[in-house]
Design a protein around this motif. Structure first.
Motif, PDB file in Angstrom:
ATOM      1  N   TYR A   1      -9.658  -3.366   0.531  1.00  0.00           N
ATOM      2  CA  TYR A   1      -8.907  -4.069  -0.706  1.00  0.00           C
ATOM      3  C   TYR A   1      -8.066  -4.838  -0.438  1.00  0.00           C
ATOM      4  CZ  TYR A   1     -11.906  -0.191  -2.498  1.00  0.00           C
ATOM      5  OH  TYR A   1     -12.714   0.963  -2.530  1.00  0.00           O
ATOM      6  N   TRP A   2      -7.363  -4.554   0.813  1.00  0.00           N
ATOM      7  CA  TRP A   2      -6.177  -5.221   1.209  1.00  0.00           C
ATOM      8  C   TRP A   2      -6.592  -6.665   1.602  1.00  0.00           C
ATOM      9  CZ3 TRP A   2      -4.663  -7.640   5.576  1.00  0.00           C
ATOM     10  CH2 TRP A   2      -3.446  -8.068   5.691  1.00  0.00           C
TER      11      TRP A   2
ATOM     12  N   ASN B   1       2.267   2.303  -3.869  1.00  0.00           N
ATOM     13  CA  ASN B   1       1.343   1.837  -4.923  1.00  0.00           C
ATOM     14  C   ASN B   1       0.604   3.019  -5.632  1.00  0.00           C
ATOM     15  OD1 ASN B   1      -0.889   1.053  -6.423  1.00  0.00           O
ATOM     16  ND2 ASN B   1      -1.113  -0.836  -5.016  1.00  0.00           N
TER      17      ASN B   1
ATOM     18  N   TYR C   1      -7.841  -8.691  -1.487  1.00  0.00           N
ATOM     19  CA  TYR C   1      -6.732  -9.114  -2.398  1.00  0.00           C
ATOM     20  C   TYR C   1      -6.305 -10.567  -1.747  1.00  0.00           C
ATOM     21  CZ  TYR C   1      -1.767  -9.842  -3.326  1.00  0.00           C
ATOM     22  OH  TYR C   1      -0.477 -10.467  -3.706  1.00  0.00           O
ATOM     23  N   HIS C   2      -5.846 -10.416  -0.678  1.00  0.00           N
ATOM     24  CA  HIS C   2      -5.040 -11.499   0.075  1.00  0.00           C
ATOM     25  C   HIS C   2      -6.221 -12.741   0.156  1.00  0.00           C
ATOM     26  CE1 HIS C   2      -1.232  -9.725   1.197  1.00  0.00           C
ATOM     27  NE2 HIS C   2      -1.803  -8.965   1.638  1.00  0.00           N
TER      28      HIS C   2
ATOM     29  N   LEU D   1      -7.713  -1.028   3.660  1.00  0.00           N
ATOM     30  CA  LEU D   1      -7.721  -2.282   4.021  1.00  0.00           C
ATOM     31  C   LEU D   1      -9.064  -3.255   3.608  1.00  0.00           C
ATOM     32  CD1 LEU D   1      -6.810  -1.798   7.938  1.00  0.00           C
ATOM     33  CD2 LEU D   1      -5.230  -2.969   6.030  1.00  0.00           C
TER      34      LEU D   1
ATOM     35  N   MET E   1       0.876  -1.127   0.011  1.00  0.00           N
ATOM     36  CA  MET E   1       0.001   0.008  -0.143  1.00  0.00           C
ATOM     37  C   MET E   1       0.913   1.280   0.020  1.00  0.00           C
ATOM     38  SD  MET E   1      -3.206  -0.565   2.478  1.00  0.00           S
ATOM     39  CE  MET E   1      -2.348  -0.743   3.971  1.00  0.00           C
TER      40      MET E   1
ATOM     41  N   TYR F   1      -0.115   4.338   4.488  1.00  0.00           N
ATOM     42  CA  TYR F   1      -0.867   3.207   4.935  1.00  0.00           C
ATOM     43  C   TYR F   1      -2.240   3.476   5.230  1.00  0.00           C
ATOM     44  CZ  TYR F   1       3.805   1.294   5.210  1.00  0.00           C
ATOM     45  OH  TYR F   1       5.109   0.825   4.845  1.00  0.00           O
TER      46      TYR F   1
END
Length: 243
Positions: free
Chosen positions: A30-31, A4, A34-35, A28, A1, A23
């Motif tokens: 999207y974080w 980016n 994504y994971h 979060l 992040m 940060y």
């Protein structure tokens, strides 16, 4: 992040204050998405068909494609009541399905391996029914990934009555707790595989959000206290065989 460029571009849909820190807690959602999607892709023997419900301008897929080695998917269908087709096509969506999740006859156009429901269910008066309908279109062994604002279960019913009295058109009308997440999964015939809160405190554009240690603290706090007022993210799994 932290570095980016995609999330700091003019077109990416987060507040400008969040784009000015390294940060941003706002990212979060999207974080986590994504994971959880990356794990699905890594565990699958083939490429996956994804339906993302409530895409807005396509931030989730833009974020996923902005990482150095993004996971690959067979297809990615955008599902929304208002379809910004050209903008979504540029973001990488391959299929488009305009639909109202609360319509009595709502149904996805085909079966999928994964459904993504980030910050959409809180806009529905009956999110349990919508989740059941989506789950019916997920292949055995597939998953649903989602998230929304959260409060402790003790306060959820009272808070929901309050927000429904003052809700703007297309605003938040449902309130969730970790307990409700588990109940929703059970009603849809799913198993909760992952659930975590996201943060202790979000202050848009705060200098605290330049600190990696602060970001890690928020994630650790969210994992320990998923019902803390903020946001919760989850993955539900559809069993491979009927119970």
């Amino acid at each position: 992040m932290a570095d980016n460029p995609t999330v700091r571009s003019k077109r990416f849909g987060i507040p400008k204050e969040a784009k000015q820190v390294r940060y941003p807690i706002r990212l979060l959602r999207y974080w986590f998405g994504y994971h959880l999607l990356r794990e699905e892709a890594e565990q699958s023997p083939g490429t996956l068909d994804v339906a993302e419900i409530g895409v807005h301008t396509g931030q989730m897929l833009e974020f996923l494609n902005s990482v150095p080695k993004p996971p690959q998917f067979a297809s990615w269908t955008a599902v929304d009541a208002v379809m910004l087709t050209e903008k979504l096509r540029k973001a990488g969506y391959t299929d488009f399905f305009e639909a109202n999740l609360e319509a009595p006859d709502f149904d996805l156009p085909r079966d999928y391996d994964v459904a993504v429901l980030l910050h959409i269910l809180e806009h529905l008066h009956d999110p349990e029914t919508a989740l059941v309908k989506v789950a019916q279109r997920i292949r055995p062994g597939g998953s649903l990934i989602g998230g929304f604002p959260v409060v402790p279960h003790l306060f959820a019913a009272t808070r929901e009555k309050q927000v429904r009295k003052t809700a703007a058109p297309m605003g938040h009308v449902s309130v969730f707790s970790p307990t409700r997440v588990r109940h929703m999964a059970k009603k849809a015939g799913l198993e909760v595989e992952f659930m975590s809160g996201a943060f202790f405190l979000r202050s848009k554009g705060s200098s605290l959000e330049n600190s990696e240690a602060w970001a890690r603290f928020n994630l650790i706090w969210g994992g320990a206290f998923p019902g803390w007022p903020g946001e919760i993210y989850w993955k539900m799994r559809k069993p491979r065989t009927a119970a």
